[in-house]
Design an enzyme around this catalytic site. Sequence first.
Site, PDB file in Angstrom:
ATOM      1  N   THR A  31       0.854  -1.190   0.000  1.00  0.00           N
ATOM      2  CA  THR A  31       0.000   0.000   0.000  1.00  0.00           C
ATOM      3  C   THR A  31       0.887   1.236   0.000  1.00  0.00           C
ATOM      4  OG1 THR A  31      -0.097  -0.036   2.430  1.00  0.00           O
ATOM      5  CG2 THR A  31      -1.963  -1.016   1.242  1.00  0.00           C
TER       6      THR A  31
ATOM      7  N   GLU B 117      -3.772   4.653   3.048  1.00  0.00           N
ATOM      8  CA  GLU B 117      -2.985   3.595   2.412  1.00  0.00           C
ATOM      9  C   GLU B 117      -3.678   3.127   1.155  1.00  0.00           C
ATOM     10  OE1 GLU B 117      -2.395   0.462   5.104  1.00  0.00           O
ATOM     11  OE2 GLU B 117      -1.937   1.817   6.752  1.00  0.00           O
TER      12      GLU B 117
HETATM   13  C1  FMN Z   1      -8.444  -1.999   0.840  1.00  0.00           C
HETATM   14  C2  FMN Z   1      -7.856  -2.053   2.211  1.00  0.00           C
HETATM   15  C3  FMN Z   1      -8.667  -2.387   3.282  1.00  0.00           C
HETATM   16  C4  FMN Z   1      -8.154  -2.455   4.570  1.00  0.00           C
HETATM   17  N1  FMN Z   1      -8.973  -2.786   5.610  1.00  0.00           N
HETATM   18  C5  FMN Z   1      -8.470  -2.875   6.854  1.00  0.00           C
HETATM   19  C6  FMN Z   1      -9.312  -3.218   7.968  1.00  0.00           C
HETATM   20  O1  FMN Z   1     -10.512  -3.419   7.828  1.00  0.00           O
HETATM   21  N2  FMN Z   1      -8.739  -3.319   9.204  1.00  0.00           N
HETATM   22  C7  FMN Z   1      -7.398  -3.100   9.402  1.00  0.00           C
HETATM   23  O2  FMN Z   1      -6.945  -3.212  10.525  1.00  0.00           O
HETATM   24  N3  FMN Z   1      -6.580  -2.740   8.381  1.00  0.00           N
HETATM   25  C8  FMN Z   1      -7.089  -2.622   7.120  1.00  0.00           C
HETATM   26  N4  FMN Z   1      -6.275  -2.272   6.079  1.00  0.00           N
HETATM   27  C9  FMN Z   1      -4.931  -1.818   6.367  1.00  0.00           C
HETATM   28  C10 FMN Z   1      -3.903  -2.898   6.384  1.00  0.00           C
HETATM   29  O3  FMN Z   1      -3.887  -3.496   7.651  1.00  0.00           O
HETATM   30  C11 FMN Z   1      -2.633  -2.112   6.077  1.00  0.00           C
HETATM   31  O4  FMN Z   1      -2.606  -1.839   4.702  1.00  0.00           O
HETATM   32  C12 FMN Z   1      -1.398  -2.780   6.526  1.00  0.00           C
HETATM   33  O5  FMN Z   1      -1.335  -2.750   7.927  1.00  0.00           O
HETATM   34  C13 FMN Z   1      -0.154  -2.176   5.946  1.00  0.00           C
HETATM   35  O6  FMN Z   1       0.227  -1.018   6.583  1.00  0.00           O
HETATM   36  P1  FMN Z   1       1.562  -0.241   6.213  1.00  0.00           P
HETATM   37  O7  FMN Z   1       1.353   0.470   4.902  1.00  0.00           O
HETATM   38  O8  FMN Z   1       1.750   0.758   7.329  1.00  0.00           O
HETATM   39  O9  FMN Z   1       2.691  -1.215   6.120  1.00  0.00           O
HETATM   40  C14 FMN Z   1      -6.771  -2.191   4.781  1.00  0.00           C
HETATM   41  C15 FMN Z   1      -5.960  -1.850   3.698  1.00  0.00           C
HETATM   42  C16 FMN Z   1      -6.479  -1.786   2.420  1.00  0.00           C
HETATM   43  C17 FMN Z   1      -5.588  -1.422   1.273  1.00  0.00           C
HETATM   44  N1  ADP Z   2       0.267  -2.173  -6.197  1.00  0.00           N
HETATM   45  C1  ADP Z   2       0.862  -1.330  -5.384  1.00  0.00           C
HETATM   46  N2  ADP Z   2       0.145  -0.391  -4.728  1.00  0.00           N
HETATM   47  C2  ADP Z   2       0.751   0.475  -3.893  1.00  0.00           C
HETATM   48  N3  ADP Z   2       2.074   0.495  -3.626  1.00  0.00           N
HETATM   49  C3  ADP Z   2       2.853  -0.409  -4.250  1.00  0.00           C
HETATM   50  C4  ADP Z   2       2.279  -1.352  -5.152  1.00  0.00           C
HETATM   51  N4  ADP Z   2       3.275  -2.133  -5.625  1.00  0.00           N
HETATM   52  C5  ADP Z   2       4.408  -1.708  -5.050  1.00  0.00           C
HETATM   53  N5  ADP Z   2       4.179  -0.651  -4.235  1.00  0.00           N
HETATM   54  C6  ADP Z   2       5.253   0.010  -3.460  1.00  0.00           C
HETATM   55  O1  ADP Z   2       5.256  -0.624  -2.178  1.00  0.00           O
HETATM   56  C7  ADP Z   2       5.283   0.383  -1.161  1.00  0.00           C
HETATM   57  C8  ADP Z   2       4.440   0.006   0.028  1.00  0.00           C
HETATM   58  O2  ADP Z   2       4.719  -1.179   0.636  1.00  0.00           O
HETATM   59  P1  ADP Z   2       4.260  -1.438   2.122  1.00  0.00           P
HETATM   60  O3  ADP Z   2       4.691  -2.828   2.389  1.00  0.00           O
HETATM   61  O4  ADP Z   2       2.840  -1.056   2.339  1.00  0.00           O
HETATM   62  O5  ADP Z   2       5.230  -0.497   2.912  1.00  0.00           O
HETATM   63  P2  ADP Z   2       4.963   0.779   3.827  1.00  0.00           P
HETATM   64  O6  ADP Z   2       4.649   0.237   5.177  1.00  0.00           O
HETATM   65  O7  ADP Z   2       6.248   1.544   3.793  1.00  0.00           O
HETATM   66  O8  ADP Z   2       3.819   1.543   3.225  1.00  0.00           O
HETATM   67  C9  ADP Z   2       4.662   1.597  -1.771  1.00  0.00           C
HETATM   68  O9  ADP Z   2       5.109   2.777  -1.135  1.00  0.00           O
HETATM   69  C10 ADP Z   2       5.116   1.501  -3.216  1.00  0.00           C
HETATM   70  O10 ADP Z   2       6.389   2.115  -3.364  1.00  0.00           O
HETATM   71 MG    MG Z   3       1.865   0.819   2.968  1.00  0.00          MG
END
Ligand code: FMN
Ligand code: ADP
Ligand code: MG
Length: 226
Positions: free
Chosen positions: A44, A122
């Site tokens: 994300t 995210e």
């Molecule tokens: C479409 C979508 C739906 C999500 N829904 C939830 C949810 O219902 N509950 C939750 O705790 N996290 C939810 N998340 C968040 C994920 O837990 C989160 O993307 C993950 O912890 C990664 O976090 P980071 O970018 O800080 O690494 C969702 C993320 C996405 C993209």
């Molecule tokens: N399909 C995708 N959607 C969003 N980000 C992506 C995707 N593919 C690769 N990335 C890359 O992966 C990174 C996010 O990874 P993630 O594991 O969520 O790490 P963080 O906790 O740092 O957000 C994004 O910042 C982007 O550079």
């Molecule tokens: Mg992320």
Amino acid sequence: MRPAGPRDPVTGPESGPEPPYPVRLSGPVIKGFGRGSKELGIPTANIPPDGLSQYPDLQTGVYYGVVALDPTRFIYDKEKSTAQTVSNTAENNVSTKTPTILPAVLSIGYNPFYKNTIRSVEIHIMPPLSSPSPTALHASDPATKPGSVVFHKLPDFYSTNLNLLILGYIRPEYDYISVDALVEDIRVDCEVARTSLARKGYAGYLEDDEDVPDSVKEQRNWLRTF
Ligand SMILES: Cc1cc2nc3c(=O)[nH]c(=O)nc-3n(C[C@H](O)[C@H](O)[C@H](O)COP(=O)(O)O)c2cc1C
Ligand SMILES: Nc1ncnc2c1ncn2[C@@H]1O[C@H](COP(=O)(O)OP(=O)(O)O)[C@@H](O)[C@H]1O
Ligand SMILES: [Mg+2]
């Protein structure tokens, strides 16, 4: 905790986004908690939540929309479904490329499963609607089952500017009994987002359709302005 039961396959009005959508958010892609790819297999792109102050009534939850990335840093070729990052040098700071608009699903909030104390935005970027969906399950193919899908992965684009138009609401954020249950709900979110965006009322936000109201063209132009 997530309520038991089936999910709606599509959300939002058939005819297209209604106020407060489209909601506009922008920002550079920043580091998150490093869980998306590593723990969930769902990358994300996190952007600062600052822009949310323009929308004080927007609730936390899961949404669908469309995104574009600054073409001086990231180029997505829709015909070939390939992506390329561009190094951040002065001579690369001008791009003649038109940013590609891609479908996205996102969460805004505190990730109840992880109990975050800060609000995050995210965004998971999906392949174009014209490409097969990696998150679809096919009854005829036993290899496609919850837990075996591989989510869309692009080359990393940290610090690249991202513009996002949120077009509709999907559901609240929930806590889950397991990581697998969270991942499966996000898989369904991707499918709900794709089905919702594939409707005629939403096509003008993804495609260069001239037969759309000026307001849609204006949103599309904003999305591509870096
Ligand atoms: C479409 C979508 C739906 C999500 N829904 C939830 C949810 O219902 N509950 C939750 O705790 N996290 C939810 N998340 C968040 C994920 O837990 C989160 O993307 C993950 O912890 C990664 O976090 P980071 O970018 O800080 O690494 C969702 C993320 C996405 C993209
Ligand atoms: N399909 C995708 N959607 C969003 N980000 C992506 C995707 N593919 C690769 N990335 C890359 O992966 C990174 C996010 O990874 P993630 O594991 O969520 O790490 P963080 O906790 O740092 O957000 C994004 O910042 C982007 O550079
Ligand atoms: Mg992320």
